[in-house]
Design a protein around this motif. Sequence first.
Motif: not given
Length: 206
Positions: A93-96, A131-132, A181-182, A123-124
Amino acid sequence: MRLRTFHAISATVITSYAAIHIANHLAALGGTATHIAFMEAARSVYRIRFVDAVLLACVLFQVLSGLWLVARGWRQRRGTVSWLQAVAGTYLAFFLVVHVSAVLFGRLSLGLDTNFYFAAAGFQVRPFQLFFAPYYLLGVLALFTHLGCAAYWRAKSSGRSSPFLFIALPVAVGSLVSLVIVLLLAGVFYRAEIPPEYRAIYVPRA
């Protein structure tokens, strides 16, 4: 029970979109051009105004109904699977909320194409990857885990043998997918040149 039924229906819609969205990220294994080509083809369907509105409505309903179900059943919750489902659902829910809000902000306020570069920029630019990286890793894993828990309850209620396999397999797949993905976004497989307008989101102006 009626709320759970609508929650499950909404989840089906969101999962269908999430499958396409994850496949879009994984298409970046073939390069950013492959990712963007896949995205443009998929957008011809989910960027239709009606479809877009239905998706946003489902996300809003899913978050609110999911948090309500977690809060309502908090004291009655028993067992590892039940708690795993609640924790995964709460993080999802937080992510969405964060993810959809960021995409809408990028599209409507910044006027950016929310493609691979939009996701990879964070990321860069230090220290935002701190965080990401866990944010995306846990977000994708939470989706697979939450769906696995739902499959576990369905399998258990139908009397199937080894219902824990219905959790173990999605968690294993989700762990691999989220890691890939990360690593893609972090530039481990190849270093994508992030356009300046995307880097500017994270670099304060002088």
